[in-house]
Each structure stands twice: as C-alpha cells, then as structure tokens.
Write an enzyme that holds these catalytic residues in place. Structure first.
Site, PDB file in Angstrom:
ATOM      1  N   THR A 316       0.831  -1.201   0.000  1.00 57.12           N
ATOM      2  CA  THR A 316       0.000   0.000   0.000  1.00 57.12           C
ATOM      3  C   THR A 316       0.866   1.252   0.000  1.00 57.12           C
ATOM      4  O   THR A 316       0.591   2.219  -0.726  1.00 57.12           O
ATOM      5  CB  THR A 316      -0.929   0.018   1.230  1.00 57.12           C
ATOM      6  OG1 THR A 316      -1.750  -1.146   1.223  1.00 57.12           O
ATOM      7  CG2 THR A 316      -1.816   1.256   1.225  1.00 57.12           C
ATOM      8  N   TRP A 319       2.343   1.700  -3.401  1.00 55.25           N
ATOM      9  CA  TRP A 319       1.337   2.185  -4.351  1.00 55.25           C
ATOM     10  C   TRP A 319       1.256   3.708  -4.330  1.00 55.25           C
ATOM     11  O   TRP A 319       1.057   4.345  -5.364  1.00 55.25           O
ATOM     12  CB  TRP A 319      -0.033   1.595  -4.000  1.00 55.25           C
ATOM     13  CG  TRP A 319      -1.123   2.021  -4.943  1.00 55.25           C
ATOM     14  CD1 TRP A 319      -1.459   1.456  -6.139  1.00 55.25           C
ATOM     15  CD2 TRP A 319      -2.032   3.123  -4.767  1.00 55.25           C
ATOM     16  NE1 TRP A 319      -2.513   2.121  -6.711  1.00 55.25           N
ATOM     17  CE2 TRP A 319      -2.889   3.151  -5.894  1.00 55.25           C
ATOM     18  CE3 TRP A 319      -2.202   4.077  -3.773  1.00 55.25           C
ATOM     19  CZ2 TRP A 319      -3.899   4.092  -6.036  1.00 55.25           C
ATOM     20  CZ3 TRP A 319      -3.208   5.020  -3.918  1.00 55.25           C
ATOM     21  CH2 TRP A 319      -4.046   5.024  -5.036  1.00 55.25           C
ATOM     22  N   HIS A 320       1.444   4.292  -3.158  1.00 57.02           N
ATOM     23  CA  HIS A 320       1.323   5.738  -3.049  1.00 57.02           C
ATOM     24  C   HIS A 320       2.488   6.481  -3.695  1.00 57.02           C
ATOM     25  O   HIS A 320       2.342   7.640  -4.074  1.00 57.02           O
ATOM     26  CB  HIS A 320       1.209   6.153  -1.577  1.00 57.02           C
ATOM     27  CG  HIS A 320      -0.156   5.946  -1.006  1.00 57.02           C
ATOM     28  ND1 HIS A 320      -0.577   4.736  -0.483  1.00 57.02           N
ATOM     29  CD2 HIS A 320      -1.214   6.787  -0.883  1.00 57.02           C
ATOM     30  CE1 HIS A 320      -1.821   4.861  -0.060  1.00 57.02           C
ATOM     31  NE2 HIS A 320      -2.233   6.083  -0.288  1.00 57.02           N
ATOM     32  N   GLY A 321       3.635   5.854  -3.826  1.00 52.36           N
ATOM     33  CA  GLY A 321       4.758   6.535  -4.457  1.00 52.36           C
ATOM     34  C   GLY A 321       6.004   5.667  -4.504  1.00 52.36           C
ATOM     35  O   GLY A 321       6.193   4.777  -3.668  1.00 52.36           O
ATOM     36  N   PHE A 473      -0.901   9.990  -9.108  1.00 57.58           N
ATOM     37  CA  PHE A 473      -1.219   8.569  -9.028  1.00 57.58           C
ATOM     38  C   PHE A 473      -1.643   8.023 -10.384  1.00 57.58           C
ATOM     39  O   PHE A 473      -1.804   6.851 -10.551  1.00 57.58           O
ATOM     40  CB  PHE A 473      -2.354   8.343  -8.039  1.00 57.58           C
ATOM     41  CG  PHE A 473      -1.936   8.527  -6.603  1.00 57.58           C
ATOM     42  CD1 PHE A 473      -0.620   8.522  -6.248  1.00 57.58           C
ATOM     43  CD2 PHE A 473      -2.884   8.712  -5.625  1.00 57.58           C
ATOM     44  CE1 PHE A 473      -0.234   8.694  -4.917  1.00 57.58           C
ATOM     45  CE2 PHE A 473      -2.515   8.871  -4.290  1.00 57.58           C
ATOM     46  CZ  PHE A 473      -1.200   8.856  -3.955  1.00 57.58           C
TER      47      PHE A 473
END
Length: 473
Positions: A316, A319-321, A473
């Site tokens: 997770t 996924w954000h960066g 994103f």
C-alpha cells in the site's frame, strides 16, 4: 485539468452537461467516454494513447479469462498474464526510475536513468482494470462485450485522476440503466460545492502553511513550528483528498451514477484499524479483497496473519509513491495494526475516549511525516524536533504562523468532526418545530451553497496556489 479549476467549472463542465443531456440515451455513454478522453488529454495528451492501449488490452483479457472458465490451468494462466501485463505497465512508468536508481546504488553501476514522466492517474485506472479482470475470473460479473462501456468504466472523468477506486460490479448496471432526475442532479451539485469548498477554502490555505514549514530544515525548526506544520499537513491531506472524492461523487450524480463514499470522518477514529476503515475506503477495501484475502486473510495461522498485514501495508505504501519513505510509511501502519490486533485493542477499549483519539492523531501525524518527507534524514530530524529532541520550544516563525493562521487551523479542526451533518439535522428539526418560518429550509440551503460557490470562485480568481496535492497517481 483538475476540478478546482475555473476552466473546468465554468467552461468544460457546462459544455459537457449540455451535450450530455441533449444527446440521445443510446449516445450518452459515448459522449461521456469522449469527454473523459478529452479531460485526460487536456493535461496528458500523449498518454491518452497509453490509456487506450490499457483499455483494449484489458477488454481482450476479460474475454479470454471468461472463455477459459472450467479449464483450471488455462483459466488461472490467463488471469496471471493479465495481472502481470497491468503491473508491468504500472511498474515501468511509476517504478522504473526508482528501480534503476537503487540497482545503480546497490551494484555501483551507471545505468542510464533519464526520468520517465509519470502519467496522471495511472495507479487508479490500472487498479480499475485489474479489479475488473479479477472479478471476471471469480465469476463476480460477466466479461463486458461492449468495448465502449468498459472504456467508460475505466476512463470516466470524475474518478479518473484521484479516485475513488470504483469496482466494475458497482456500476455495471448503471452503465446501461441509470436514473436522471433533477433531485439527484441537485444533490450532485451540492456535493460538488462541498468538495470544492473543502479543497479551495480549507486545504489550499493549509497547504501554504505546510509548505512553509516543510521548506525549513529540521535544524531551523522549533518544536512548536514542527507541530504546526504537521498539523496543517494532516488537515490538508484530509480536506484535499476527501474534497476531491466529494467532487467525484457529486459529478457522478450529475450524470446519473451513484458511487460509494470514500471518506467517513477518519480523524474521529478510536484506533488505527478504525482509521483505515474510514480513510480512502475504496483503496483499503481494494487491497483487502484483492491482496489480503488471496494471501489467506484471517483464515491462516496467527503468524501468517501478521505476515499478510505487513505485506499488504508495505505494498500500500509503495502504491502511493516510488520511494523508500512511502514503503516505510506503509510498513509503519502494518506494524501498528498488527500490534493493535495482538494486544493493543484490548488496552485501547479500556481507555477514556479522548485518550484514544489523541493516540490515533499522534500516530497518524508521525506517519504523515514519512509521507511528506523526501528522505529518512529529514523525517528523522523532523520527528526529533516534534518530540523536543532538538531546537527551541518556539521561535519567531512560530509566532508569525500562529498570528496569521490560528483561525484557519481552528476552522479545519472543527470540520474534521461531523459538524455539518449535525448542523443540518438541527436546522431540519427547527423547521419541523417552527412551521411558520417564512423562508423554507430548501431556500436557506440553496443560498448557502450559492454563497460557497461564489466564495470559491473569488478565491480561485485571486489565488495562484491551487495544487493537485495527492501526487501523480
């Protein structure tokens, strides 16, 4: 193009609404698909072809996965090929530079690492496509045979660049049959204005405070300034991202779609586990259903449950960066949630409710430092200063920040609580008990929303600060 933009609000959206509502019913989806592609191409013209490629690829993957149902090996192989294809697309653009940079450092190499521009919204439209394929595999829904309907699901502009992540089976029926009426349209406008107000009137001023503080090196920060900065950033993230989600839900209603809520007052949570059931609900549920449960979820041995939690939360964060600080942020939450499951939940339940809230807010604030900082050195220095291990208690910067921004910070703190539903309920009850009031509650409500829109418009006209905060994103 972003929603909190005068061109979008007063040019793009009105034109789209006119074309949409004058179009024949059978052409409405085509209209939405075309304007969604225009919306995306406005800011990323060359990457619209990447999105079209992703749509066509997943259209055929869906048909192939459905075609091989009943043939275990072929069925599973088709699923994994589709997942790997989607992840490869996402990985190349979002994590390619990060991977090469770390390989160069690890092996002392000099592989060319020219920056690869990151397409806006690639994480969102990739996750939409993957959830569609996985649900077809699980027989959650039939493969979409109409390419244009699948394309609209993936590209629908209200949720294209900042979410929420909508499951295909949530709107599959709405793609074919949805209700258009003035009541739903009006509700959509109001939700759009609420989201705009969150973003423009609260998140943007808070962003300026946070930018000022985080532009200062930890050695030059006072303890009080550090807390002001992370408080502003904590509030900014909520009002920015929940504001975009409100705008997405409102826009969807204006076109006849119903999306589930994405934020439910997360800062009133009593535990970190509850916080993540309230924050970015669509993302949390996506990782739960498509990663955590396939890993075994809660149906495995106790130690494997904690392994699964740590894996899911580290992913997770990634996924954000594409950064080690994002991965640390995710792992940090994995550890906290594991600890709550192991023993802390019983302790928390015995504590006074305000203490539980303070626990959640402090944990979240520390986490946001990693989320905001570019490197571990800055994160470490900032957190040290927050907790009094460096710098003064306050300095001139602290005094100036408080002098200029105390009212804004107090307003923001007030509205992280469900104050709006409370006031709305009180207003409705007062009208029920005082039927002789000359102005109806609908008129007062409409005047309020119009006033908010005018204030938002004036702010946008007079301000150059209107960032798309939630990264690319």
């Amino acid at each position: 193009m972003v929603f909190s933009n005068l061109v979008f609000l007063y040019v793009f959206l009105p034109i789209v609404l006119l074309i949409y509502y004058f179009a024949q019913d059978k052409l409405k989806n085509i209209v939405l698909l075309l304007v969604s592609l225009v919306f995306y191409a406005w800011g990323e013209p060359k990457y619209v072809f990447l999105m079209i490629f992703s749509i066509v690829m997943n259209y055929f993957f869906g048909l192939v996965v459905q075609r091989f149902r009943g043939k275990s090996f072929a069925h599973k192989t088709a699923l994994w090929i589709s997942i790997l294809a989607n992840l490869s697309l996402l990985g190349f653009y979002k994590y390619g530079n990060f991977a090469i940079e770390n390989i160069n450092q690890l092996f002392n190499l000099h592989i060319n690492n020219d920056p690869i521009p990151l397409p806006i919204g690639i994480s969102f439209f990739t996750f939409h496509a993957m959830s569609y394929i996985i649900d077809v595999y699980r027989k959650g829904n039939e493969a979409q045979k109409n390419l244009w309907d699948l394309a609209l699901y993936i590209t629908f502009f209200p949720q294209l660049v900042a979410g929420p992540i909508i499951r295909y089976n949530t709107i599959a029926d709405q793609l074919k049959n949805r209700i258009h009426n003035i009541t739903l349209f009006a509700v959509g406008i109001k939700q759009l204005i609420i989201g705009l107000s969150k973003k423009v009137l609260i998140a943007n001023p808070l962003g300026e405070i946070a930018d000022t503080v985080f532009a200062t090196g930890p050695a030059d920060l006072s303890q009080s300034t550090a807390w002001i900065g992370i408080m502003a950033y904590t509030l900014q993230l909520y009002f920015d991202f929940s504001g975009y989600s409100d705008m997405a839900l409102g826009l969807a209603k204006m076109f006849g779609f119903e999306f589930p809520i994405n934020f439910n007052y997360p800062y009133i949570a009593n535990s970190i586990s509850e916080f993540w059931r309230r924050w970015h609900i669509s993302l949390s549920s996506w990782f739960r259903d498509y990663v955590y449960i396939p890993l075994g979820g809660n149906r495995v041995s106790e130690w494997k449950i904690y392994r699964n939690i740590l894996i899911v939360w580290t992913i997770t964060g990634l996924w954000h960066g594409a950064s080690w600080t994002f991965m640390a942020w995710g792992f940090y939450y994995g550890v906290i949630i594991s600890m709550e499951r192991l023993f802390m939940q019983n302790i928390l339940q015995k504590l006074w409710t305000p203490i539980r809230h303070i626990y959640v807010i402090v944990i979240v604030m520390v986490g946001w430092v990693f989320f905001r900082a570019d490197n571990f050195s800055y994160s470490y220095g900032f957190i040290k200063t927050m907790f009094g291990f460096g710098g003064q208690i306050y300095n001139n910067q602290t005094i100036l920040l408080l002098h200029d921004n105390t009212i804004m910070l107090l307003i923001a703190v007030l509205f992280v609580f469900p104050i709006y539903p409370y006031l709305k309920e009180k207003l409705e009850k007062s009208f029920q008990t005082k039927p002789m009031v000359l102005i109806s509650k609908e008129v007062i409500g409409n005047i309020t929303y119009i006033g908010l829109l005018l204030v938002v418009t004036m702010y946008l006209v007079n301000s150059t600060y209107n960032p798309f905060i939630y990264f690319r994103f």
